[in-house]
Write an enzyme that holds these catalytic residues in place. Structure first.
Site, PDB file in Angstrom:
ATOM      1  N   CYS A 114      10.239  -6.955  -4.213  1.00  0.00           N
ATOM      2  CA  CYS A 114       9.016  -7.127  -3.417  1.00  0.00           C
ATOM      3  C   CYS A 114       9.170  -8.133  -2.284  1.00  0.00           C
ATOM      4  O   CYS A 114       8.352  -8.160  -1.365  1.00  0.00           O
ATOM      5  CB  CYS A 114       7.851  -7.538  -4.318  1.00  0.00           C
ATOM      6  N   HIS A 247       2.236 -10.610   0.215  1.00  0.00           N
ATOM      7  CA  HIS A 247       2.652  -9.444  -0.562  1.00  0.00           C
ATOM      8  C   HIS A 247       1.462  -8.989  -1.406  1.00  0.00           C
ATOM      9  O   HIS A 247       0.775  -9.801  -2.028  1.00  0.00           O
ATOM     10  CB  HIS A 247       3.834  -9.806  -1.450  1.00  0.00           C
ATOM     11  N   ASN A 277       0.552  -2.009  -5.266  1.00  0.00           N
ATOM     12  CA  ASN A 277       1.750  -2.782  -4.929  1.00  0.00           C
ATOM     13  C   ASN A 277       2.824  -1.822  -4.426  1.00  0.00           C
ATOM     14  O   ASN A 277       3.375  -1.038  -5.190  1.00  0.00           O
ATOM     15  CB  ASN A 277       2.231  -3.532  -6.165  1.00  0.00           C
TER      16      ASN A 277
END
Length: 320
Positions: A114, A247, A277
């Protein structure tokens, strides 16, 4: 002459299929309320068979180049952050290079989960600052739906697919552009978030595994440190930040970081409710949305931060 990486274009791609929490609850033991309360997620985009990382990355790259109003032939390098490449090799980035019709420069993938987009942004910035390249495509593209155990409600509800891209170009060091980037990793925490398998380990499942409680604990502390590091490196304070583009993993983590900076919710870019996500794609997707709708404009100071499997984490500070 010293150079700074200026951001001149953004682009995105999201798969056509949208899956709501209610639809997901028909196949997994979960509910819309359970997902919303714990994550802030309401829906996610899931890729069709033809929507691979290369396909989505190419679409996002084309959109970014159109926004920058430059020809693909001006691109010197393509840096693609992904944990879900089309193949073990060649790199997905070279597939994008071919799809764009480029016959010069170079392309390669980066894998930092990520945090991948922050890592790719940092490498691209270094290439520009040292004069090796002038124009770089930085892309985050992920197809996490193909890593998920759809019987595990603790993980399968969290992720979505998509791609985001930015175009960086060398410009004068006049205050605009990327001010600094800051990268970290801690390999001893690698088993908190990982994929149980790889080409070299065929006996394993290939599914994403996560210790959510521990990830949350590490995220808040490590991201706070990366934020402070970026601001201190540039002699700036919380009050100087115009926009936080974090994020998009969990609304609670996003809210905690906004609160730390003293930013009102309307100055924090949030897409996790609609995208879930999307790993390395989440920051460029969120950033591009805020640029295109006019929220982020010329002169704004933008802070980006991310944490992912590895654990990896980092921050980037840029002036529009």
């Amino acid at each position: 002459m010293s150079h700074r990486s200026t951001l001149i274009g953004v682009g995105t791609y999201l798969p056509e299929r949208i899956v709501s929490n209610t639809e997901l609850a028909e196949r997994v033991d979960t509910s819309d309320q359970w997902i919303r309360e714990r994550t802030g997620i309401a829906q996610r985009h899931l890729a069709a068979p033809h929507e691979t990382a290369a396909f989505m990355a190419t679409a996002a790259a084309r959109a970014a180049l159109r926004h920058a109003e430059i020809d693909p032939g001006e691109v010197d390098a393509i840096l693609l952050a992904t944990s879900t490449p089309d193949q073990a090799f060649p790199a997905t980035a070279v597939r994008v290079q071919a799809a764009l019709g480029l016959t010069r420069g170079f392309a390669f993938d980066l894998s930092a989960a990520c945090s991948g987009f922050i890592y790719a942004l940092s490498v691209a910035d270094s290439l520009i600052r040292t004069g090796q390249v002038r124009t770089v495509l930085v892309i985050g593209a992920e197809v996490f739906s193909r890593l998920l155990d759809w019987s595990d409600r603790a993980t399968c509800v969290l992720f979505g697919d998509g791609a985001g891209a930015v175009v960086l170009r060398a410009g004068p060091a006049d205050g605009r552009g990327i001010l600094s980037t800051h990268l970290h990793s801690e390999g001893s925490t690698g088993d908190l978030l990982y994929v149980d398998g790889a080409i070299g380990r065929p006996e394993t499942s290939g599914f994403l595994r996560m210790n959510g409680r521990e990830i949350f604990r590490h995220a808040v502390a490590k991201l706070a440190g990366a934020v402070d590091e970026a601001l201190a490196a540039n002699g700036l304070g919380y009050d100087d930040v115009d926009w936080l583009v974090p994020h998009q993993a969990n609304k609670r983590i996003i809210d905690a970081m906004g609160k730390k900076l003293g930013l009102p919710p309307e100055r924090v870019v949030v897409t996790v409710d609609r995208h879930a996500n999307t790993s390395a794609a989440s920051i460029p997707l969120a950033f591009a949305e805020a640029v295109h709708d006019g929220r982020i404009g010329a002169g704004d100071l933008v802070l980006m931060e991310a944490l992912g499997g590895g654990l990896t984490w980092g921050s980037a500070l840029l002036r529009m």
